[in-house]
Design a protein around this motif. Structure first.
Motif, mmCIF file in Angstrom:
data_model
loop_
_atom_site.group_PDB
_atom_site.id
_atom_site.type_symbol
_atom_site.label_atom_id
_atom_site.label_comp_id
_atom_site.label_asym_id
_atom_site.label_seq_id
_atom_site.Cartn_x
_atom_site.Cartn_y
_atom_site.Cartn_z
ATOM 1 N N THR A 259 -8.384 -4.073 19.737
ATOM 2 C CA THR A 259 -8.476 -5.509 19.442
ATOM 3 C C THR A 259 -9.868 -5.875 18.949
ATOM 4 O OG1 THR A 259 -6.821 -6.007 21.143
ATOM 5 C CG2 THR A 259 -8.228 -7.828 20.413
ATOM 6 N N LEU A 260 -10.878 -5.318 19.601
ATOM 7 C CA LEU A 260 -12.261 -5.596 19.200
ATOM 8 C C LEU A 260 -12.507 -5.178 17.753
ATOM 9 C CD1 LEU A 260 -15.226 -6.352 19.743
ATOM 10 C CD2 LEU A 260 -15.534 -4.040 20.663
ATOM 11 N N PHE A 261 -12.115 -3.961 17.401
ATOM 12 C CA PHE A 261 -12.367 -3.474 16.044
ATOM 13 C C PHE A 261 -11.551 -4.232 15.000
ATOM 14 C CE2 PHE A 261 -13.699 0.409 18.427
ATOM 15 C CZ PHE A 261 -15.020 0.415 17.983
ATOM 16 N N VAL A 262 -10.326 -4.614 15.360
ATOM 17 C CA VAL A 262 -9.504 -5.391 14.425
ATOM 18 C C VAL A 262 -10.148 -6.753 14.162
ATOM 19 C CG1 VAL A 262 -7.306 -6.601 14.159
ATOM 20 C CG2 VAL A 262 -7.337 -4.228 14.954
ATOM 21 N N LEU A 263 -10.621 -7.397 15.212
ATOM 22 C CA LEU A 263 -11.238 -8.717 15.041
ATOM 23 C C LEU A 263 -12.553 -8.635 14.273
ATOM 24 C CD1 LEU A 263 -10.548 -10.413 18.500
ATOM 25 C CD2 LEU A 263 -9.416 -10.819 16.316
ATOM 26 N N VAL A 264 -13.305 -7.562 14.491
ATOM 27 C CA VAL A 264 -14.531 -7.376 13.705
ATOM 28 C C VAL A 264 -14.173 -7.237 12.227
ATOM 29 C CG1 VAL A 264 -16.414 -5.773 13.194
ATOM 30 C CG2 VAL A 264 -15.919 -6.398 15.558
ATOM 31 N N GLY A 265 -13.081 -6.517 11.943
ATOM 32 C CA GLY A 265 -12.652 -6.368 10.561
ATOM 33 C C GLY A 265 -12.198 -7.675 9.936
ATOM 34 N N ILE A 266 -11.584 -8.552 10.727
ATOM 35 C CA ILE A 266 -11.081 -9.827 10.201
ATOM 36 C C ILE A 266 -12.187 -10.871 10.097
ATOM 37 C CG2 ILE A 266 -9.532 -11.764 10.666
ATOM 38 C CD1 ILE A 266 -7.658 -9.774 12.050
ATOM 39 N N LEU A 267 -13.004 -10.976 11.161
ATOM 40 C CA LEU A 267 -13.965 -12.076 11.262
ATOM 41 C C LEU A 267 -15.392 -11.687 10.895
ATOM 42 C CD1 LEU A 267 -12.716 -13.532 14.679
ATOM 43 C CD2 LEU A 267 -12.219 -14.427 12.396
ATOM 44 N N GLY A 268 -15.736 -10.411 11.040
ATOM 45 C CA GLY A 268 -17.123 -9.985 10.870
ATOM 46 C C GLY A 268 -17.839 -9.912 12.209
ATOM 47 N N THR A 269 -19.039 -9.399 12.186
ATOM 48 C CA THR A 269 -19.772 -9.188 13.439
ATOM 49 C C THR A 269 -20.387 -10.469 14.007
ATOM 50 O OG1 THR A 269 -21.730 -8.584 12.141
ATOM 51 C CG2 THR A 269 -20.310 -6.787 12.891
ATOM 52 N N ALA A 270 -20.804 -11.406 13.151
ATOM 53 C CA ALA A 270 -21.466 -12.620 13.642
ATOM 54 C C ALA A 270 -20.555 -13.452 14.555
ATOM 55 C CB ALA A 270 -21.982 -13.461 12.472
ATOM 56 N N PRO A 271 -19.315 -13.756 14.153
ATOM 57 C CA PRO A 271 -18.437 -14.504 15.052
ATOM 58 C C PRO A 271 -18.161 -13.766 16.361
ATOM 59 C CG PRO A 271 -17.593 -14.590 12.818
ATOM 60 C CD PRO A 271 -18.691 -13.575 12.828
ATOM 61 N N ILE A 272 -18.013 -12.441 16.296
ATOM 62 C CA ILE A 272 -17.782 -11.675 17.522
ATOM 63 C C ILE A 272 -19.012 -11.740 18.419
ATOM 64 C CG2 ILE A 272 -17.303 -9.384 18.452
ATOM 65 C CD1 ILE A 272 -14.950 -10.773 17.044
ATOM 66 N N GLY A 273 -20.197 -11.732 17.811
ATOM 67 C CA GLY A 273 -21.417 -11.895 18.591
ATOM 68 C C GLY A 273 -21.465 -13.247 19.276
ATOM 69 N N GLY A 274 -21.030 -14.285 18.559
ATOM 70 C CA GLY A 274 -20.985 -15.610 19.168
ATOM 71 C C GLY A 274 -19.996 -15.676 20.309
ATOM 72 N N TYR A 275 -18.838 -15.059 20.117
ATOM 73 C CA TYR A 275 -17.838 -15.033 21.197
ATOM 74 C C TYR A 275 -18.399 -14.320 22.418
ATOM 75 C CZ TYR A 275 -13.422 -14.272 23.642
ATOM 76 O OH TYR A 275 -12.422 -14.261 24.587
ATOM 77 N N ILE A 391 1.830 -5.592 28.366
ATOM 78 C CA ILE A 391 2.262 -6.869 27.783
ATOM 79 C C ILE A 391 1.043 -7.725 27.437
ATOM 80 C CG2 ILE A 391 3.391 -9.072 28.301
ATOM 81 C CD1 ILE A 391 5.428 -7.444 29.956
ATOM 82 N N GLY A 392 0.108 -7.820 28.374
ATOM 83 C CA GLY A 392 -1.068 -8.659 28.161
ATOM 84 C C GLY A 392 -1.939 -8.165 27.025
ATOM 85 N N GLU A 393 -2.236 -6.868 26.995
ATOM 86 C CA GLU A 393 -3.136 -6.349 25.970
ATOM 87 C C GLU A 393 -2.480 -6.312 24.591
ATOM 88 O OE1 GLU A 393 -6.311 -5.957 26.461
ATOM 89 O OE2 GLU A 393 -5.861 -6.667 28.486
ATOM 90 N N THR A 394 -1.196 -5.966 24.543
ATOM 91 C CA THR A 394 -0.504 -5.959 23.252
ATOM 92 C C THR A 394 -0.403 -7.370 22.673
ATOM 93 O OG1 THR A 394 0.808 -4.035 23.938
ATOM 94 C CG2 THR A 394 1.616 -5.299 22.071
#
Length: 448
Positions: A259-275, A391-394
């Motif tokens: 999930t982390l790597f997918v979101l980095v690919g979609i949003l970039g590193t800056a938004p993930i850093g903010g989260y 269920i939760g992680e998927t």
């Protein structure tokens, strides 16, 4: 929600490790157990606080003495230690607590002896594999892995003693043990500061672990079991539940990192850093699960052994109390969210203040499931535990990714919140719909 927590030992030439038929004398009254767990929670929080301090101390020391590159090497080694620790808890410590909490002192001692031997064997195996991999890898990172390898054995054993001491209602002793780890680091600090090497920094942390492991031997006075008897205990008693807990931990690790790597690919590193920055201000809540699980799992096991219905009632009380505590923290944080982010991380992080609400609600759902998660563990419901996490992680991976594409970081945050609610619902459903499994030794009538 992710997986919850656990750790433990005994002696022998003549006695076997497997516990005899169930004996329930120590925790006959469930009301007393609930009161006991409530009072032990304080020691759980103190102990977990000490544990966090020792881990933070390693990070701080590596950063100050070795710089960013050296810290990166230590972080890689420490991450692999956490993987070994996860398997030690799920395959040994938690099954030990679940299977032996309601038994007599001699029965617990025999089971604990077996678990100590298995823990040492696991630690030795992990140390050899890690050191060998580091040697083959070579370079600075490989050297760091070789350096941390020898300290896996005392580190895993010390963590195991914590579970044993809490199982035996000795929360203060467990907190003292973790405090001694910090003391060992303080004593070793001048040498690490003088040498300024990766090995010295890791040895400072490892020395504290070794001191705590040695103190645990004195505190419990539990000798080792013979390897053959320890294997038999693990195969017949620990493995039936441990396989599900280990599978749950693996599912959580793999899907959450995906999930982390997918979101980095979609949003970039800056938004993930903010989260990540916003999530950091909820750090005190991360102590809830391990701090409650340490004293809570043996107490819940005792309740469930007497009455499944009372176990559910106790789970509801604990979950409600933890959810209320979490909600209070979230409300207080929400009133000053912008100021706190700017104060802690700088003006550029103020724009992420809107994430406090979805993350806060997610934390409330996580807290609401803690008591029932312990109920499932205590009642040996391994498959529902695995299904709940899956269920939760998927759903987190799917919801966060889809909403991130459409609504950006805010959508991803609310997707994680919705997934946390779904996982909480799954835990509640399985807790209410499943029946307690009988322990293997009860089903087969094993006598020793």
């Amino acid at each position: 929600m992710g997986p919850a927590h656990g750790r433990s030992r005994s002696s022998w030439p003549l006695r076997g490790c497997g516990p005899p038929l169930v004996r329930r004398g120590r925790f006959a009254r469930t009301d007393g157990v609930f009161g006991l767990a409530r009072h032990r929670w304080a020691w759980g929080f103190i102990d977990q606080g000490f544990s966090s301090v020792s881990n933070f101390g390693l990070t701080l020391l590596a950063a100050r003495l070795l710089g960013p590159r050296g810290l990166g090497v230590v972080v890689v080694g420490f991450a692999l230690y956490l993987v070994a620790l996860s398997f030690q808890r799920t395959l040994i410590s938690q099954p030990l607590v679940i299977s032996s909490s309601t038994r007599t002192s001699s029965d617990r001692s025999n089971s604990t002896a077996c678990s100590v031997t298995v823990t040492l064997l696991l630690g030795l195996t992990a140390a050899i594999l890690l050191a060998g991999f580091g040697w083959l890898l070579g370079g600075t990172v490989g050297h760091g892995l070789v350096m941390i390898g020898p300290w896996l054995v005392p580190a895993l054993l010390q963590d195991h003693w914590r579970a044993v001491l809490f199982r035996d209602q000795r929360g203060m002793a467990a907190a003292v043990n973790d405090g001694v780890w910090i003391l060992g680091m303080i004593v070793s600090l001048p040498l690490a500061w003088w040498l300024h090497t990766t090995g010295a920094v890791i040895a400072c942390w490892g020395a504290g672990a070794a001191l705590g492991a040695g103190l645990g031997v004195l505190q419990t006075k539990v000798p080792m079991a013979a390897p053959t008897a320890a294997w038999e205990w693990w195969r017949r008693v620990a493995w039936p539940m441990g396989r599900w807990l280990a599978s749950e931990g693996t599912v959580y690790l793999v899907i959450s990192q995906s999930t982390l790597f997918v979101l980095v690919g979609i949003l970039g590193t800056a938004p993930i850093g903010g989260y990540r920055a916003v999530a950091t201000i909820f750090a005190p809540l991360t102590l809830l699960r391990p701090a409650v699980a340490l004293p809570g799992l043996p107490a819940m096991t005792s309740v469930v052994s007497s009455s499944e219905r009372e176990g559910r009632r106790t789970a509801a009380k604990w979950s409600a109390a933890l959810a209320a505590l979490t909600a209070t923290y979230v409300l207080l944080l929400a009133t000053r969210r912008h100021q706190l982010l700017v104060l802690a991380f700088g003006p550029s992080f103020g724009r992420f203040a809107g994430l406090v609400l979805p993350i806060g609600i997610e934390e409330i759902f996580n807290a609401l499931g803690i008591g029932f998660s312990l109920f499932l563990k205590a009642s040996r419901q391994g498959k529902p535990i695995l299904w709940s996490t899956a269920i939760g992680e998927t759903s987190t991976l799917i919801a966060a990714s889809v909403l991130a594409i459409r609504y950006g970081l805010s959508g991803a945050a609310w997707g994680m919140t919705a997934a946390a609610a779904l996982e909480c619902a799954a835990v509640l459903y399985f807790s209410l719909m499943t029946s307690t499994r009988r322990a293997p030794e009860q089903e087969t009538g094993i006598a020793h």
